[in-house]
Enzyme design. Structure first.
Site, PDB file in Angstrom:
ATOM      1  N   GLY A  46     -10.084  46.801  -3.485  1.00  0.00           N
ATOM      2  CA  GLY A  46     -10.563  48.258  -3.975  1.00  0.00           C
ATOM      3  C   GLY A  46     -11.923  48.651  -4.058  1.00  0.00           C
ATOM      4  N   GLN A  51     -18.907  52.566  -7.687  1.00  0.00           N
ATOM      5  CA  GLN A  51     -18.965  52.065  -6.969  1.00  0.00           C
ATOM      6  C   GLN A  51     -20.016  52.222  -6.041  1.00  0.00           C
ATOM      7  OE1 GLN A  51     -15.741  49.501  -6.848  1.00  0.00           O
ATOM      8  NE2 GLN A  51     -17.781  48.353  -7.240  1.00  0.00           N
ATOM      9  N   CYS A  89     -16.367  40.976  -8.197  1.00  0.00           N
ATOM     10  CA  CYS A  89     -17.147  42.489  -7.923  1.00  0.00           C
ATOM     11  C   CYS A  89     -17.390  42.943  -6.643  1.00  0.00           C
ATOM     12  CB  CYS A  89     -16.919  42.863  -9.450  1.00  0.00           C
ATOM     13  SG  CYS A  89     -17.180  44.575  -9.627  1.00  0.00           S
ATOM     14  N   LEU A  90     -17.142  43.710  -6.261  1.00  0.00           N
ATOM     15  CA  LEU A  90     -18.302  43.888  -5.045  1.00  0.00           C
ATOM     16  C   LEU A  90     -20.001  44.139  -5.778  1.00  0.00           C
ATOM     17  CD1 LEU A  90     -16.285  46.313  -2.861  1.00  0.00           C
ATOM     18  CD2 LEU A  90     -16.470  44.014  -2.723  1.00  0.00           C
ATOM     19  N   HIS A 131      -8.893  46.335 -12.674  1.00  0.00           N
ATOM     20  CA  HIS A 131     -10.130  46.491 -12.466  1.00  0.00           C
ATOM     21  C   HIS A 131     -10.714  47.139 -12.053  1.00  0.00           C
ATOM     22  CE1 HIS A 131     -13.684  43.919 -10.834  1.00  0.00           C
ATOM     23  NE2 HIS A 131     -13.694  44.717 -10.271  1.00  0.00           N
ATOM     24  N   GLU A 132     -10.271  48.330 -11.250  1.00  0.00           N
ATOM     25  CA  GLU A 132     -10.851  49.325 -10.281  1.00  0.00           C
ATOM     26  C   GLU A 132     -10.410  50.369 -12.231  1.00  0.00           C
ATOM     27  OE1 GLU A 132     -12.412  49.311  -7.848  1.00  0.00           O
ATOM     28  OE2 GLU A 132     -11.978  47.162  -7.282  1.00  0.00           O
ATOM     29  N   HIS A 135     -13.391  50.022 -14.540  1.00  0.00           N
ATOM     30  CA  HIS A 135     -14.592  50.237 -13.825  1.00  0.00           C
ATOM     31  C   HIS A 135     -15.077  52.380 -13.819  1.00  0.00           C
ATOM     32  CE1 HIS A 135     -17.448  47.730 -10.722  1.00  0.00           C
ATOM     33  NE2 HIS A 135     -15.733  47.245 -10.536  1.00  0.00           N
TER      34      HIS A 135
END
Length: 163
Positions: A46, A51, A89-90, A131-132, A135
């Site tokens: 995702g 991000q 996480c990216l 998670h998203e 964010h």
């Protein structure tokens, strides 16, 4: 469509709640295209708009070969006993930490035309939805770590070459 660079821990855009996307705004189409292009790279489940440096409520996902997006998502349901899962996480590249997540999650939002969208799932999909949306609310996954794990995570992050 453009693959966008991922913002990493320390970038202020990751710490602020995102604004709603105005449905019908032509820039929303470009944002969704960029989110889809960016999430298609290997190892990505995702990507939230912040991000890639855009403080708007939208994210893309790539779960089990299914790629899509949602605009203005709201986490409306989580269920099941929260369990520790290894999460990465990216925006915190190279690290995975044990994080409590519910095994099922559901979000609602809209598509580019304003049509209702509902995404739900268990396992990796549930984890990605939680998670998203975190964010988009300005929260990184490390904030939800157990205190000892969070302390260790912060120590390791401070030593990372990208920090």
């Amino acid at each position: 469509m453009t693959e966008r660079q991922i913002r990493v821990f320390g970038d202020p855009v990751l710490r602020s709640a995102c604004d709603p996307v105005r449905v019908g705004d032509p820039r929303a189409t470009a944002l969704v295209d960029d989110l889809i292009e960016t999430v298609t790279l290997p190892g990505r489940a995702g990507v939230a708009a912040n991000q890639i440096g855009v403080s708007l409520r939208a994210f893309s996902y790539n779960i089990d070969g299914v790629i899509g997006y949602i605009i203005n998502p709201t986490l409306v349901e989580v269920s099941g006993e929260a369990e520790l899962v290894d999460e990465g996480c990216l925006s915190v590249p190279g690290f995975y930490f044990p994080r409590l997540r519910h095994p099922f999650a559901r979000v609602t939002g809209v598509d580019l035309d304003g049509n209702p969208v509902e995404l739900s799932g268990d396992g990796l999909m549930a984890q990605a939805l939680q998670h998203e949306t975190d964010h988009l609310d300005g929260h990184l996954f490390i904030e939800g770590l157990e205190p000892a794990a969070k302390k260790e995570a912060m120590r390791l992050i401070r030593m990372a070459p990208w920090y």
